[in-house]
Design a protein around this motif. Structure first.
Motif, PDB file in Angstrom:
ATOM      1  N   SER A  58       0.829  -1.214   0.000  1.00 19.65           N
ATOM      2  CA  SER A  58       0.000   0.000   0.000  1.00 19.65           C
ATOM      3  C   SER A  58       0.861   1.261   0.000  1.00 19.65           C
ATOM      4  O   SER A  58       0.452   2.284  -0.563  1.00 19.65           O
ATOM      5  CB  SER A  58      -0.941  -0.007   1.205  1.00 19.65           C
ATOM      6  N   GLU A  59       2.038   1.203   0.612  1.00 13.34           N
ATOM      7  CA  GLU A  59       2.912   2.385   0.620  1.00 13.34           C
ATOM      8  C   GLU A  59       3.429   2.701  -0.782  1.00 13.34           C
ATOM      9  O   GLU A  59       3.473   3.863  -1.195  1.00 13.34           O
ATOM     10  CB  GLU A  59       4.093   2.170   1.573  1.00 13.34           C
ATOM     11  N   LEU A  60       3.817   1.657  -1.531  1.00 11.52           N
ATOM     12  CA  LEU A  60       4.254   1.885  -2.911  1.00 11.52           C
ATOM     13  C   LEU A  60       3.083   2.280  -3.793  1.00 11.52           C
ATOM     14  O   LEU A  60       3.237   3.056  -4.745  1.00 11.52           O
ATOM     15  CB  LEU A  60       4.934   0.631  -3.453  1.00 11.52           C
ATOM     16  N   SER A  61       1.905   1.743  -3.492  1.00 11.33           N
ATOM     17  CA  SER A  61       0.709   2.144  -4.224  1.00 11.33           C
ATOM     18  C   SER A  61       0.416   3.628  -3.995  1.00 11.33           C
ATOM     19  O   SER A  61       0.053   4.356  -4.927  1.00 11.33           O
ATOM     20  CB  SER A  61      -0.477   1.290  -3.773  1.00 11.33           C
ATOM     21  N   PHE A  62       0.582   4.055  -2.764  1.00 10.00           N
ATOM     22  CA  PHE A  62       0.404   5.472  -2.429  1.00 10.00           C
ATOM     23  C   PHE A  62       1.396   6.343  -3.198  1.00 10.00           C
ATOM     24  O   PHE A  62       1.038   7.397  -3.730  1.00 10.00           O
ATOM     25  CB  PHE A  62       0.573   5.649  -0.922  1.00 10.00           C
ATOM     26  N   ALA A  63       2.660   5.892  -3.289  1.00 11.71           N
ATOM     27  CA  ALA A  63       3.664   6.654  -4.030  1.00 11.71           C
ATOM     28  C   ALA A  63       3.297   6.753  -5.507  1.00 11.71           C
ATOM     29  O   ALA A  63       3.429   7.824  -6.125  1.00 11.71           O
ATOM     30  CB  ALA A  63       5.041   6.004  -3.867  1.00 11.71           C
ATOM     31  N   ALA A 127      -7.523  18.597  -0.562  1.00 12.19           N
ATOM     32  CA  ALA A 127      -8.434  17.457  -0.389  1.00 12.19           C
ATOM     33  C   ALA A 127      -7.999  16.275  -1.250  1.00 12.19           C
ATOM     34  O   ALA A 127      -8.160  15.115  -0.857  1.00 12.19           O
ATOM     35  CB  ALA A 127      -9.862  17.864  -0.738  1.00 12.19           C
ATOM     36  N   ASN A 128      -7.460  16.559  -2.428  1.00  9.67           N
ATOM     37  CA  ASN A 128      -6.991  15.479  -3.294  1.00  9.67           C
ATOM     38  C   ASN A 128      -5.804  14.744  -2.680  1.00  9.67           C
ATOM     39  O   ASN A 128      -5.677  13.533  -2.822  1.00  9.67           O
ATOM     40  CB  ASN A 128      -6.595  16.043  -4.670  1.00  9.67           C
ATOM     41  N   ARG A 129      -4.921  15.486  -2.011  1.00 11.25           N
ATOM     42  CA  ARG A 129      -3.785  14.850  -1.344  1.00 11.25           C
ATOM     43  C   ARG A 129      -4.262  13.996  -0.174  1.00 11.25           C
ATOM     44  O   ARG A 129      -3.836  12.858   0.003  1.00 11.25           O
ATOM     45  CB  ARG A 129      -2.822  15.909  -0.812  1.00 11.25           C
ATOM     46  N   PHE A 130      -5.143  14.569   0.622  1.00 12.57           N
ATOM     47  CA  PHE A 130      -5.614  13.884   1.823  1.00 12.57           C
ATOM     48  C   PHE A 130      -6.342  12.590   1.477  1.00 12.57           C
ATOM     49  O   PHE A 130      -6.253  11.595   2.210  1.00 12.57           O
ATOM     50  CB  PHE A 130      -6.533  14.830   2.597  1.00 12.57           C
ATOM     51  N   SER A 131      -7.047  12.572   0.349  1.00 18.75           N
ATOM     52  CA  SER A 131      -7.837  11.399  -0.019  1.00 18.75           C
ATOM     53  C   SER A 131      -6.965  10.190  -0.318  1.00 18.75           C
ATOM     54  O   SER A 131      -7.410   9.051  -0.158  1.00 18.75           O
ATOM     55  CB  SER A 131      -8.729  11.712  -1.223  1.00 18.75           C
ATOM     56  N   LEU A 132      -5.736  10.409  -0.760  1.00 18.17           N
ATOM     57  CA  LEU A 132      -4.852   9.278  -1.044  1.00 18.17           C
ATOM     58  C   LEU A 132      -4.456   8.550   0.238  1.00 18.17           C
ATOM     59  O   LEU A 132      -4.142   7.361   0.211  1.00 18.17           O
ATOM     60  CB  LEU A 132      -3.589   9.752  -1.768  1.00 18.17           C
ATOM     61  N   LEU A 133      -4.454   9.247   1.345  1.00 18.60           N
ATOM     62  CA  LEU A 133      -4.068   8.640   2.613  1.00 18.60           C
ATOM     63  C   LEU A 133      -5.255   8.037   3.355  1.00 18.60           C
ATOM     64  O   LEU A 133      -5.121   6.995   3.997  1.00 18.60           O
ATOM     65  CB  LEU A 133      -3.384   9.682   3.509  1.00 18.60           C
ATOM     66  N   ILE A 197      -5.449  -5.772  -5.964  1.00 19.04           N
ATOM     67  CA  ILE A 197      -6.582  -5.467  -5.081  1.00 19.04           C
ATOM     68  C   ILE A 197      -6.202  -4.402  -4.062  1.00 19.04           C
ATOM     69  O   ILE A 197      -7.047  -3.584  -3.672  1.00 19.04           O
ATOM     70  CB  ILE A 197      -7.089  -6.756  -4.387  1.00 19.04           C
ATOM     71  N   VAL A 198      -4.947  -4.360  -3.648  1.00 18.75           N
ATOM     72  CA  VAL A 198      -4.509  -3.287  -2.748  1.00 18.75           C
ATOM     73  C   VAL A 198      -4.580  -1.944  -3.463  1.00 18.75           C
ATOM     74  O   VAL A 198      -5.017  -0.940  -2.890  1.00 18.75           O
ATOM     75  CB  VAL A 198      -3.083  -3.557  -2.236  1.00 18.75           C
ATOM     76  N   ALA A 199      -4.181  -1.928  -4.733  1.00 20.13           N
ATOM     77  CA  ALA A 199      -4.184  -0.679  -5.495  1.00 20.13           C
ATOM     78  C   ALA A 199      -5.575  -0.076  -5.593  1.00 20.13           C
ATOM     79  O   ALA A 199      -5.762   1.131  -5.382  1.00 20.13           O
ATOM     80  CB  ALA A 199      -3.619  -0.924  -6.894  1.00 20.13           C
ATOM     81  N   VAL A 200      -6.558  -0.892  -5.903  1.00 15.86           N
ATOM     82  CA  VAL A 200      -7.911  -0.344  -6.039  1.00 15.86           C
ATOM     83  C   VAL A 200      -8.536  -0.074  -4.670  1.00 15.86           C
ATOM     84  O   VAL A 200      -9.416   0.785  -4.551  1.00 15.86           O
ATOM     85  CB  VAL A 200      -8.807  -1.282  -6.878  1.00 15.86           C
ATOM     86  N   GLY A 206      -7.933   4.550   1.261  1.00 19.50           N
ATOM     87  CA  GLY A 206      -6.678   5.244   1.506  1.00 19.50           C
ATOM     88  C   GLY A 206      -5.537   4.290   1.808  1.00 19.50           C
ATOM     89  O   GLY A 206      -5.744   3.156   2.246  1.00 19.50           O
ATOM     90  N   ALA A 207      -4.321   4.754   1.581  1.00 26.02           N
ATOM     91  CA  ALA A 207      -3.146   3.890   1.697  1.00 26.02           C
ATOM     92  C   ALA A 207      -2.865   3.463   3.126  1.00 26.02           C
ATOM     93  O   ALA A 207      -2.376   2.366   3.369  1.00 26.02           O
ATOM     94  CB  ALA A 207      -1.921   4.616   1.114  1.00 26.02           C
ATOM     95  N   LEU A 208      -3.175   4.317   4.082  1.00 21.90           N
ATOM     96  CA  LEU A 208      -2.791   4.023   5.462  1.00 21.90           C
ATOM     97  C   LEU A 208      -3.691   2.986   6.127  1.00 21.90           C
ATOM     98  O   LEU A 208      -3.287   2.355   7.104  1.00 21.90           O
ATOM     99  CB  LEU A 208      -2.809   5.315   6.291  1.00 21.90           C
ATOM    100  N   LEU A 209      -4.900   2.792   5.610  1.00 19.42           N
ATOM    101  CA  LEU A 209      -5.878   1.961   6.306  1.00 19.42           C
ATOM    102  C   LEU A 209      -6.405   0.824   5.437  1.00 19.42           C
ATOM    103  O   LEU A 209      -7.459   0.268   5.734  1.00 19.42           O
ATOM    104  CB  LEU A 209      -7.044   2.839   6.789  1.00 19.42           C
TER     105      LEU A 209
END
Length: 286
Positions: A58-63, A127-133, A197-200, A206-209
């Motif tokens: 998920s961390e690499l997906s977030f990146a 808001a767009n940044r926050f949504s990724l997390l 499945i992690v990517a979607v 969000g990536a953190l949860l």
């Protein structure tokens, strides 16, 4: 569709819950699909002792998603590229548990650091940044829903195709290798499916949860069931309830969707853990 539409629906005059729900119908459908598939694949994640890998992917997906956001590309595509790359590296280099954990420990801070760098350079809405997390309740556009469903269906079909060798390798890898099961190929295929499945899932919660959809439902199911069919079925039900229930609650609030999904998922796990403990105590007394 964007957050302004939902805000207007909540506070600008749409009279009932049904009208608001119609604005986030795509997210409900995507959440339902991801909850089902995430719960199923989570069973094998726990059997293979790879819960830590989900967080690393998920961390690499977030990146990847943050890079796509910075470049103006499709966020889902960037998320998939990052996830698949991480999954391939973990599956290829981490054949042994010790090696796998070391690789994940290296990838996690690297991916998180890259993602934070890309977000800090992004000039658009915060808001767009926050949504990724933490996820975004209206983040699933109509043009993206078909891709999300197609990817989830591909993951589901892939799991069903490799079900028997994957289950054998997950429960007894030494015997599986001795019986001629291509364990390396099975492991790599599973990691790629997990990466997808992690990517979607990152796009919804969000990536953190993301572990709330991929790990917690399966962990809850394993507390009250042990059969080869009952555990996957319960895990998919728990994943579905967590995702859809969280979205249905979130659309009437002002918080991101992820706290609702994680709270429901944890609540289910807690109930199952207590139920499993009570059942074990009754069995011992008997």
């Amino acid at each position: 569709m964007n957050w302004d539409d939902v805000y207007a629906a909540m506070f600008g005059g749409l009279p009932d819950y049904g009208d608001i729900l119609a604005l986030v119908a795509n997210s409900v459908v995507a959440g339902a699909v991801l909850g089902l598939v995430g719960g199923l694949i989570g069973v094998f994640v726990l059997q293979r002792d790879m819960a830590f890998a989900v967080h690393g992917i998920s961390e690499l997906s977030f990146a990847g998603a943050a890079a796509a956001l910075l470049l103006g590309a499709d966020v889902v595509t960037g998320s998939i590229v990052g996830s698949v790359l991480a999954a391939a590296l973990i599956g290829w280099l981490g054949a042994r548990a010790r090696d796998r954990n070391s690789i994940i420990g290296v990838l996690m801070p690297f991916g998180l650091g890259l993602g934070i760098l890309f977000l800090s350079l992004y000039p658009g809405r915060s808001a767009n940044r926050f949504s990724l997390l933490t996820g975004q309740i209206v983040s699933v556009q109509s043009s993206q829903l078909n891709w999300l469903i197609a990817i989830s269906a591909f993951v589901l079909i892939g799991i069903l195709v490799i079900w028997r060798p994957l289950r054998f390798d997950s429960l007894d890898p030494q015997s599986a290798a001795a019986r001629g099961v291509p364990t390396t190929l099975v492991s790599l295929a599973f990691m790629l499916l997990l990466g997808l499945i992690v990517a979607v899932s990152v796009h919804i919660i969000g990536a953190l949860l993301v572990m709330a959809l991929v790990v917690t439902p399966a962990a809850a199911a394993m507390r009250i069931a042990s059969g080869p069919l009952s555990v996957p079925l319960l895990a998919t039900v728990f994943g579905f309830v967590s995702a859809v229930g969280g979205i249905l609650l979130a659309i009437m609030g002002t918080l991101p969707v992820s706290p609702y999904i994680t709270t429901i998922s944890f609540g289910i796990y807690l109930v199952c853990r207590l139920a499993g403990r009570s059942r074990s105590r009754v069995s011992r007394d008997a």
